[in-house]
Design a protein around this motif. Structure first.
Motif, PDB file in Angstrom:
ATOM      1  N   GLY A  37     -13.065  29.305  51.510  1.00 11.70           N
ATOM      2  CA  GLY A  37     -12.014  28.761  49.896  1.00 11.70           C
ATOM      3  C   GLY A  37     -10.765  28.336  50.126  1.00 11.70           C
ATOM      4  N   ILE A  38     -10.044  28.542  51.516  1.00 16.98           N
ATOM      5  CA  ILE A  38      -8.638  27.719  51.394  1.00 16.98           C
ATOM      6  C   ILE A  38      -8.478  26.302  51.779  1.00 16.98           C
ATOM      7  CG2 ILE A  38      -6.674  27.366  52.435  1.00 16.98           C
ATOM      8  CD1 ILE A  38      -6.456  30.689  52.145  1.00 16.98           C
ATOM      9  N   ALA A  40     -11.105  24.864  51.238  1.00 17.15           N
ATOM     10  CA  ALA A  40     -12.073  23.543  49.788  1.00 17.15           C
ATOM     11  C   ALA A  40     -10.931  23.516  49.025  1.00 17.15           C
ATOM     12  CB  ALA A  40     -12.860  24.091  49.492  1.00 17.15           C
ATOM     13  N   ILE A  41     -10.328  24.219  49.114  1.00 18.51           N
ATOM     14  CA  ILE A  41      -8.442  24.380  48.329  1.00 18.51           C
ATOM     15  C   ILE A  41      -7.854  23.482  49.014  1.00 18.51           C
ATOM     16  CG2 ILE A  41      -6.194  25.088  47.189  1.00 18.51           C
ATOM     17  CD1 ILE A  41      -7.988  26.769  46.369  1.00 18.51           C
ATOM     18  N   ILE A  43      -8.436  20.708  50.997  1.00 13.57           N
ATOM     19  CA  ILE A  43      -9.388  18.797  51.046  1.00 13.57           C
ATOM     20  C   ILE A  43      -9.271  18.987  49.433  1.00 13.57           C
ATOM     21  CG2 ILE A  43     -11.182  18.136  51.139  1.00 13.57           C
ATOM     22  CD1 ILE A  43     -12.233  20.108  53.091  1.00 13.57           C
ATOM     23  N   ALA A  44      -9.003  19.309  48.546  1.00 19.10           N
ATOM     24  CA  ALA A  44      -8.916  19.565  46.893  1.00 19.10           C
ATOM     25  C   ALA A  44      -7.893  18.373  46.887  1.00 19.10           C
ATOM     26  CB  ALA A  44      -9.482  19.300  46.358  1.00 19.10           C
ATOM     27  N   LEU A  45      -6.501  18.574  48.019  1.00 20.36           N
ATOM     28  CA  LEU A  45      -5.494  18.872  47.425  1.00 20.36           C
ATOM     29  C   LEU A  45      -4.850  17.485  47.937  1.00 20.36           C
ATOM     30  CD1 LEU A  45      -3.777  21.997  47.165  1.00 20.36           C
ATOM     31  CD2 LEU A  45      -4.647  20.830  45.286  1.00 20.36           C
TER      32      LEU A  45
END
Lengths: 454, 458
Positions: A37-38, A40-41, A43-45
């Protein structure tokens, strides 16, 4: 009796044992899952960051540009044409204008390149050998037209020496900024060795300086003089389109939202309209471009490349967005308010227009801004209605040929002078993103203000 | 100029109507002290509407038939040898006379008959304009007088005005239906014209895309096989989904299940920034950053990856779609009832077991719907693929090679062309129709799934 207790005890203990054994693995899975989860976040950020970093780091240098301050000699030998016509006593207006136009044509025919070239050679240090083409390559091709315009405006300049700020050419700018690899062999450099050397010397002695490039905002696009290319035409084109969108999409969108939310009876027609709007919201934007090409341009005969057509296409495209957003803010109005209005004898129309609509104003405003921001960044449908034509003028009306900001970005990224236009494109993207961020910020601030007042 | 004049006349008349209606009803009120059914504002608005409707009708008739009448008049002024000319030359002659009449002038020699025709046409034009504006204004005034006479204390002006508002609102909502109708009609008619050049079977099942250069020939040249483009579209969309679904879904799960409210409120807007960035910017990012980076990576590991390829376009499109998936999934995950989650946690399951075995299965239909919507978005996306996919319409399986898609080809075939004479430009509409049909099916199915999912938990 005691027997069974021990056996259930044993079973329970065994079960607890299996659970405890599995616990380590389960907690590990938990950690891993959270890690995903972290990740993925992050990566997005990270992607948001990379994107902005790319645009800003590439675009920021384009906002300053090399300017050369040269002494220009309006040499009477090169500028050998008759003096500007003086208006005779009995001469008619039309005759004078015709004579003046003829004179301007003669002025344009003069060898202005030579004037620019002489100015460059004069500014070079004593004894520096440079050919005429090499000297000319230092300065942007548009600057000779500027000198001509200066002269037409003030013919007394003939025979005088004037200090003029001139834009260095795109290639000079590349070389001085290091956007082109300085170690490339001569054959692969855009500029001759002598020009490059002279540019370096001029930068050192202060003849060439980097200044803020205001002309990005004030000039129109240019192919012959890439260093002077600007966004003004595209900006005005986009502005016209946004005006069309605001004038058409907002009233129509709000009216449809009111109809569907407050008045529509539950019947087939209403269902049809609802399904339609939901589907339109997901139709690819390029399909709206096809609609524009077939209906507005071919059937109604509206002009190609005109902001009015672009505005109409974008209006149809943003309508669903505005309708959906307005409906959700209408739905958020408490029913007690409607009941109170109706209870005091207001008609349904009065209830909607006098009580419900004013409350939803912040919501409608947000919907408008979301719609306009979406329309502002849209490119694909505009390509199909000819807005990617090269237009070197600021459109005077929405019916004139024009470009648009995102289309200008598309045109610039395809320019052959990649080194120069990569920065220019990023600068244009910064302007576009800046506009969109400003729009959204205004929406947020206004909404907070208006909501606090209630 | 003319439209402004007409608008000004109409506005003045309407203003007059409003004040007349207003003061007339007021006077009634003062005179016999009767109670008005509607307030004076409504009487004013009703009279203004009465003025507007006949005037608009006249103007609409003029807009519809005016050009035809003008044309007929000009043709009647032309010498017989000109009238006998071919269509396009006749049109040029007419356009020249209109230009002369407008005072704009034309290039080249002006024949005497042209000047004469221009002058009579200018007079005719002026007279008709006067007539039309006069008729509109006259009818408007007549309507005004009539409406003014109708005003009585019992007149239900408010109901009439509200009915008019209701019709206006309905008309505005009809715009959306008209748009859909316009899309379907224009795509269908032009696609059918395309299929008169090319056999539909060759189009839908052809494996070679080679439209040749557009030379507006009347017979079909080149091959128009849809499959390479369709394959490219599917490949790019597939790669995009491989990026967007895991990242978007995990982001949504973390933000909705693990993150503290503060973290959620800071990170969510930042990710949603990605949704607001114009696609042209993503295209530029793909071209300038992602493409070269992938090529360098390929060189480092010894695989040839082209800078503009399905992979580049797909990865960047995936980035574009992340916020779409994450915000939709977030909504859906929040709709799963808290009781289900509490039940699972109460039985001793860990958080991730709850999420994987309870939450996700419950939310699955919604997530599938969101993914379908995202796919529909991916296949309709244009600018990223135009800039970064390499535009090479060949059937091949390697994602590291350039490809072309349906949307890229629409742009290539139609850009700058507006006469749609040959199959080269008409094919854009057949491709558009294919694209529209594909996205429509995806959207309808997705919306159906999402709606059913919502109803299940409401």
């Amino acid at each position: 009796m005691a027997d069974t207790t021990t056996s259930t005890d044993a079973a329970a203990r065994a079960r607890r044992e299996t659970i405890r054994k599995g616990l380590g693995r389960r907690h590990l899975t938990e950690k891993l899952f959270r890690g995903f989860g972290i990740g993925a976040i992050l990566i997005a950020l990270g992607l948001v960051g990379t994107l902005f970093w790319m645009v800003i780091s590439k675009g920021y240098p384009a906002f300053t540009q090399a300017n050369a301050t040269l002494e220009v000699y309006f040499d009477p030998e090169i500028l050998s044409f008759d003096p500007a016509p003086v208006r005779g006593a009995g001469q008619s207006d039309a005759d004078y204008r015709a004579a003046h136009l003829g004179w301007q044509r003669a002025v344009t025919m003069a060898n202005w390149n030579r004037i620019v070239e002489n100015a460059v050679v004069n500014a070079a240090p004593q004894g520096f050998e440079i050919g005429s083409r090499e000297a000319l390559a230092l300065i942007d091709a548009g600057e000779r037209h500027r000198l001509r315009d200066m002269f037409v405006a003030n013919p007394n300049l003939l025979g005088q020496r004037v200090s003029v700020d001139m834009l260095a050419s795109a290639n000079t700018d590349n070389w001085l900024k290091g956007t082109i690899d300085r170690n490339l062999p001569d054959a692969r450099q855009q500029l001759a060795a002598s020009t490059r050397q002279l540019a370096d010397m001029m930068l050192e002695n202060g003849t060439i300086e980097f200044r803020f490039a205001w002309h990005i905002f004030t000039n129109v696009d240019s192919r012959a003089a890439p260093a002077a290319a600007g966004l003004a035409g595209a900006f005005v084109g986009s502005l016209y389109m946004m005006l069309v969108v605001i004038v058409l999409a907002v009233p129509i969108g709000v009216a449809s939202a009111i109809y569907l939310e407050e008045f529509a009876p539950k019947n087939r027609l209403t269902d049809l309209i609802e399904v339609n709007i939901n589907n339109l919201a997901a139709v690819p934007s390029i399909v709206f471009g096809l609609l524009g090409a077939a209906v507005f341009i071919r059937y109604f005969g509206l002009p190609l490349s005109a902001p009015i057509v672009g505005g109409l296409v974008l209006t149809l495209m943003t309508l669903p967005t505005i309708i959906i957003a307005t409906r959700s803010s209408l739905r958020a109005v408490p029913p007690s308010l409607r009941q109170a209005a109706l209870g005091l004898g207001a008609s349904k129309t009065q209830m909607v227009f006098h009580h419900v609509l004013p409350i939803t104003f912040p919501g409608i405003l947000t919907a408008t801004i979301i719609g306009v921001a979406q329309a502002l960044g849209e490119t694909a449908p505009l390509l199909l209605i000819g807005m990617n034509a090269f237009v070197a003028a600021i459109p005077a009306t929405p019916f004139d040929q024009s470009s648009a900001l995102p289309v200008q970005i598309y045109l610039w990224q395809g320019n052959e002078n990649r080194n120069f236009f990569e920065a220019r494109t990023s600068a244009a993207i910064m302007v576009l993103l800046g506009l969109m961020i400003t729009l959204n910020a205004i929406a947020v601030i206004l909404r907070q203000r208006l909501e606090r007042r209630k | 100029m003319t439209p402004m004049l007409i608008a000004a006349v109409l506005l003045v008349l309407m203003g007059l109507g409003y004040t007349q209606g207003f003061s007339r009803s007021r006077a009634l009120l003062a005179a016999d002290g009767a109670r008005l059914h509607s307030r004076p504002q409504y009487h004013g608005a009703l009279v203004a509407l009465w003025v507007l409707v006949p005037a608009i009708l006249v103007l609409a008739l003029w807009v519809m038939f005016g050009p035809g009448v003008s044309r007929a008049f000009i043709v009647s002024q032309l010498p017989a040898d000109i009238v006998a000319l071919e269509g396009s030359q006749l049109n040029i002659a007419i356009a020249r006379i209109q230009a002369i009449a407008s005072g704009f002038g034309v290039a080249g020699e002006v024949a005497p008959w042209e000047t004469a025709a221009g002058e009579t046409y200018a007079q005719f034009h002026f007279l008709t304009l006067l007539l039309v504006v006069g008729a509109a204004a006259g009818l408007g005034i007549l309507a005004l007088l009539y409406a003014r006479k109708r005003i009585t204390p019992a007149l239900r002006a408010r109901n009439a005005v509200e009915r008019a508002i209701g019709w206006l609102l309905l008309a505005c909502s009809a715009v959306a239906v008209l748009t859909t109708f316009g899309i379907v009609a224009s795509l269908l008619t032009e696609a059918i014209r395309f299929f008169t050049f090319v056999n539909p079977l060759d189009f839908f099942f052809g494996t070679v895309w080679n439209p040749r250069f557009s030379s507006t020939g009347s017979d079909a040249q080149g091959q128009y096989g849809l499959l390479p483009l369709l394959w490219g579209t599917i490949m790019v969309a597939g790669i995009a989904m491989l990026v967007a679904v895991p990242v978007g879904l995990m982001t949504a799960i973390y933000l909705s299940q693990y993150a503290s409210p503060r973290m959620r409120n800071t990170i969510k807007p930042v990710i949603e920034v990605l949704a607001g960035i114009p696609t042209i910017v993503y295209g530029f990012f793909a071209l300038v950053t992602m493409g070269p980076a992938l090529a360098a990576l390929g060189q480092a590991i010894g695989v040839e990856i082209r800078a503009t390829s399905a992979l580049t376009a797909g990865l960047v499109m995936g980035i574009m779609i992340i916020p779409f998936i994450s915000s939709l999934s977030d909504d859906i995950l929040r709709q799963v009832p808290q009781a289900m989650r509490d039940g699972s946690l109460g039985l001793g399951a860990t958080q991730n077991e709850t999420i994987r075995r309870v939450l996700l299965p419950a939310a699955l239909p919604g997530i599938v719907g969101a993914t379908l919507l995202a796919i529909s978005r991916a296949i309709g996306e244009t600018m990223i693929v135009v800039m970064a996919a390499g535009n090479s319409p060949i059937l091949r399986a390697n994602p590291a090679e350039p490809i072309s898609t349906v949307t890229v080809t629409i742009v290539n075939q139609l850009t700058g062309d507006s006469d749609f004479a040959g199959p080269q430009s008409l094919v854009a509409f057949a491709l558009g129709l294919t694209l529209f049909a594909m996205t429509l099916v995806l959207n309808v199915v997705a919306l159906m799934i999402v709606r059913r999912f919502r109803e299940q938990y409401e």
